[in-house]
Design a protein around this motif. Structure first.
Motif, PDB file in Angstrom:
ATOM      1  N   VAL A   1       0.874  -1.177   0.000  1.00  0.00           N
ATOM      2  CA  VAL A   1       0.000   0.000   0.000  1.00  0.00           C
ATOM      3  C   VAL A   1       0.905   1.220   0.000  1.00  0.00           C
ATOM      4  CG1 VAL A   1      -1.714   1.303   1.318  1.00  0.00           C
ATOM      5  CG2 VAL A   1      -1.851  -1.201   1.211  1.00  0.00           C
ATOM      6  N   SER A   2       0.669   2.152  -0.931  1.00  0.00           N
ATOM      7  CA  SER A   2       1.499   3.359  -0.946  1.00  0.00           C
ATOM      8  C   SER A   2       0.726   4.537  -1.528  1.00  0.00           C
ATOM      9  CB  SER A   2       2.790   3.107  -1.731  1.00  0.00           C
ATOM     10  OG  SER A   2       2.499   2.742  -3.057  1.00  0.00           O
ATOM     11  N   ASP A   3       1.330   5.720  -1.413  1.00  0.00           N
ATOM     12  CA  ASP A   3       0.730   6.956  -1.907  1.00  0.00           C
ATOM     13  C   ASP A   3       1.310   7.276  -3.285  1.00  0.00           C
ATOM     14  OD1 ASP A   3      -0.360   6.948   0.622  1.00  0.00           O
ATOM     15  OD2 ASP A   3       0.981   8.509   1.412  1.00  0.00           O
ATOM     16  N   MET A   4       0.537   8.055  -4.065  1.00  0.00           N
ATOM     17  CA  MET A   4       1.037   8.525  -5.373  1.00  0.00           C
ATOM     18  C   MET A   4       1.082  10.042  -5.345  1.00  0.00           C
ATOM     19  SD  MET A   4      -1.155   6.525  -8.302  1.00  0.00           S
ATOM     20  CE  MET A   4      -2.727   6.150  -7.547  1.00  0.00           C
ATOM     21  N   HIS A   5       2.110  10.616  -5.978  1.00  0.00           N
ATOM     22  CA  HIS A   5       2.250  12.071  -6.043  1.00  0.00           C
ATOM     23  C   HIS A   5       2.560  12.480  -7.477  1.00  0.00           C
ATOM     24  CE1 HIS A   5       2.376  11.807  -1.706  1.00  0.00           C
ATOM     25  NE2 HIS A   5       3.405  10.967  -1.796  1.00  0.00           N
TER      26      HIS A   5
ATOM     27  N   THR B   1      13.762  15.474 -20.616  1.00  0.00           N
ATOM     28  CA  THR B   1      14.378  16.297 -21.668  1.00  0.00           C
ATOM     29  C   THR B   1      13.475  17.489 -22.023  1.00  0.00           C
ATOM     30  OG1 THR B   1      13.442  14.819 -23.344  1.00  0.00           O
ATOM     31  CG2 THR B   1      15.735  14.445 -22.718  1.00  0.00           C
ATOM     32  N   ARG B   2      12.387  17.677 -21.271  1.00  0.00           N
ATOM     33  CA  ARG B   2      11.460  18.787 -21.530  1.00  0.00           C
ATOM     34  C   ARG B   2      11.254  19.627 -20.271  1.00  0.00           C
ATOM     35  NH1 ARG B   2      10.441  14.843 -24.990  1.00  0.00           N
ATOM     36  NH2 ARG B   2       9.738  15.314 -27.101  1.00  0.00           N
ATOM     37  N   GLY B   3      12.323  19.791 -19.518  1.00  0.00           N
ATOM     38  CA  GLY B   3      12.271  20.731 -18.394  1.00  0.00           C
ATOM     39  C   GLY B   3      11.954  20.124 -17.041  1.00  0.00           C
ATOM     40  N   TYR B   4      11.697  18.808 -17.000  1.00  0.00           N
ATOM     41  CA  TYR B   4      11.361  18.178 -15.721  1.00  0.00           C
ATOM     42  C   TYR B   4      12.614  17.602 -15.064  1.00  0.00           C
ATOM     43  CZ  TYR B   4       6.598  19.420 -16.354  1.00  0.00           C
ATOM     44  OH  TYR B   4       5.467  20.176 -16.473  1.00  0.00           O
ATOM     45  N   HIS B   5      12.562  17.538 -13.736  1.00  0.00           N
ATOM     46  CA  HIS B   5      13.737  17.228 -12.927  1.00  0.00           C
ATOM     47  C   HIS B   5      14.208  15.785 -13.143  1.00  0.00           C
ATOM     48  CE1 HIS B   5      16.349  17.227  -9.415  1.00  0.00           C
ATOM     49  NE2 HIS B   5      16.121  18.520  -9.291  1.00  0.00           N
ATOM     50  N   ASN B   6      15.496  15.587 -13.117  1.00  0.00           N
ATOM     51  CA  ASN B   6      16.003  14.235 -13.328  1.00  0.00           C
ATOM     52  C   ASN B   6      15.722  13.330 -12.128  1.00  0.00           C
ATOM     53  OD1 ASN B   6      17.338  12.808 -15.482  1.00  0.00           O
ATOM     54  ND2 ASN B   6      19.060  12.505 -14.080  1.00  0.00           N
ATOM     55  N   ASN B   7      15.722  13.910 -10.926  1.00  0.00           N
ATOM     56  CA  ASN B   7      15.612  13.104  -9.705  1.00  0.00           C
ATOM     57  C   ASN B   7      14.166  12.948  -9.212  1.00  0.00           C
ATOM     58  OD1 ASN B   7      17.213  11.693  -7.656  1.00  0.00           O
ATOM     59  ND2 ASN B   7      16.370  13.232  -6.266  1.00  0.00           N
ATOM     60  N   ALA B   8      13.354  14.035  -9.268  1.00  0.00           N
ATOM     61  CA  ALA B   8      11.901  13.958  -9.060  1.00  0.00           C
ATOM     62  C   ALA B   8      11.452  13.544  -7.657  1.00  0.00           C
ATOM     63  CB  ALA B   8      11.266  13.035 -10.116  1.00  0.00           C
ATOM     64  N   ASP B   9      12.148  14.036  -6.626  1.00  0.00           N
ATOM     65  CA  ASP B   9      11.720  13.767  -5.246  1.00  0.00           C
ATOM     66  C   ASP B   9      10.657  14.789  -4.834  1.00  0.00           C
ATOM     67  OD1 ASP B   9      11.423  13.740  -2.443  1.00  0.00           O
ATOM     68  OD2 ASP B   9      13.500  13.086  -2.131  1.00  0.00           O
TER      69      ASP B   9
ATOM     70  N   LEU C   1       8.779   8.828  -5.797  1.00  0.00           N
ATOM     71  CA  LEU C   1       9.136   9.842  -6.805  1.00  0.00           C
ATOM     72  C   LEU C   1       7.856  10.326  -7.478  1.00  0.00           C
ATOM     73  CD1 LEU C   1      12.217   8.084  -8.472  1.00  0.00           C
ATOM     74  CD2 LEU C   1      12.218   9.794  -6.624  1.00  0.00           C
ATOM     75  N   TYR C   2       7.899  11.527  -8.058  1.00  0.00           N
ATOM     76  CA  TYR C   2       6.739  11.988  -8.821  1.00  0.00           C
ATOM     77  C   TYR C   2       6.357  10.912  -9.842  1.00  0.00           C
ATOM     78  CZ  TYR C   2       7.054  16.818  -7.068  1.00  0.00           C
ATOM     79  OH  TYR C   2       7.059  17.946  -6.289  1.00  0.00           O
ATOM     80  N   LEU C   3       5.062  10.856 -10.094  1.00  0.00           N
ATOM     81  CA  LEU C   3       4.489   9.721 -10.827  1.00  0.00           C
ATOM     82  C   LEU C   3       4.917   9.626 -12.301  1.00  0.00           C
ATOM     83  CD1 LEU C   3       2.540   7.426  -9.977  1.00  0.00           C
ATOM     84  CD2 LEU C   3       0.662   8.805 -10.898  1.00  0.00           C
ATOM     85  N   TRP C   4       5.491  10.706 -12.851  1.00  0.00           N
ATOM     86  CA  TRP C   4       5.912  10.561 -14.255  1.00  0.00           C
ATOM     87  C   TRP C   4       7.040   9.548 -14.396  1.00  0.00           C
ATOM     88  CZ3 TRP C   4       8.233  15.162 -12.154  1.00  0.00           C
ATOM     89  CH2 TRP C   4       9.608  15.273 -12.345  1.00  0.00           C
TER      90      TRP C   4
END
Ligand SMILES: Nc1nc2c(c(=O)[nH]1)N[C@H]1C(S)=C(S)[C@@H](COP(=O)(O)O)O[C@H]1N2
Ligand SMILES: [Mo]
Length: 211
Positions: A85-89, A195-203, A170-173
């Motif tokens: 069971v976990s959360d999504m962000h 490659t379109r401006g979103y973070h590589n690490n996504a915390d 991590l963010y859901l993407w």
């Protein structure tokens, strides 16, 4: 096919730094900064929702590994299954708590494919040509799964069924839907949003929305 308007809007958000609060948060805080709770499960993708029939499904684990794998759906379903069971962000600001998943642990797949010592990065390739990248140490976590059930039901086509990635911290993407190949690499290879401006690490707790 690809939803060009949505892609352009999300790139614009990245340029503007939209939704950033600048507040850091302790990972113990359940709701990451700038997020709001939802109770439904929104659908987000590039506009193509491939129909992956059981016959069409296959999963490959390859690249910098000792024992590359290719499995069909029954072979995948025969692997040890675990529930979690976990959360999504999602970076578009919604979070959803208490999602009940069933699937195969990332660590089970790692034990099968056996990444070589030089493997440091992972790229997920999906049937809609979407890609996303994480580090191997982010994949090698006890709460990372390839899931096929949500809330006791098979994951439907819109959410990436029959099998999608789930990386809850991590963010859901980063959680590729309709996954078909997991590639292990020595070097990093930023994916579609990276490659379109979103973070590589996504915390989400560090608000790593944009690069
Ligand atoms: N194959 C694939 N996976 C994808 C995407 C996509 O377009 N294609 N979109 C990502 C994004 S931006 C999000 S927020 C989540 C959304 O998952 P959901 O539609 O199940 O909520 O899927 C991620 N995985
Ligand atoms: Mo997203």
């Amino acid at each position: 096919m690809a939803n060009d308007k949505l892609i352009a809007r999300k790139q614009e958000w990245a340029r503007q730094g939209r939704l950033l609060t600048g507040r850091g948060a302790d990972p113990q805080t359940r709701l990451p900064p700038g997020q709001r709770l939802v109770h439904d499960w929104p659908v987000l993708d590039l506009g193509e929702q491939p129909l992956i029939t059981p016959e069409r499904f296959h999963l490959e684990l390859n690249g910098a590994v000792e024992t590359p794998q290719r499995m069909n759906l029954s072979e995948f379903m025969a692997l040890p299954m675990v529930e979690s069971v976990s959360d999504m962000h999602c970076v578009t600001q919604w979070s959803r708590y208490d999602n009940a998943w069933k699937g195969v642990a990332a660590r089970t797949l790692l034990a099968l494919a056996r990444p070589l010592p030089e493997a440091r990065h992972v790229v997920f390739h999906a049937h809609d040509h979407y890609t996303t990248n994480i580090r191997l140490d982010q994949f090698d976590q006890p709460d990372v799964f390839l899931v096929h059930e949500w809330g006791g039901q098979p994951i439907d086509r819109r959410h990436g069924g029959p099998v999608r990635v789930l990386i809850p911290r991590l963010y859901l993407w980063k959680s590729a839907k309709w996954v078909r190949r997991i590639e292990f690499r020595a070097d990093d290879q930023p994916g579609f949003w990276e490659t379109r401006g979103y973070h590589n690490n996504a915390d989400p707790w560090d608000e790593e929305r944009y690069s």
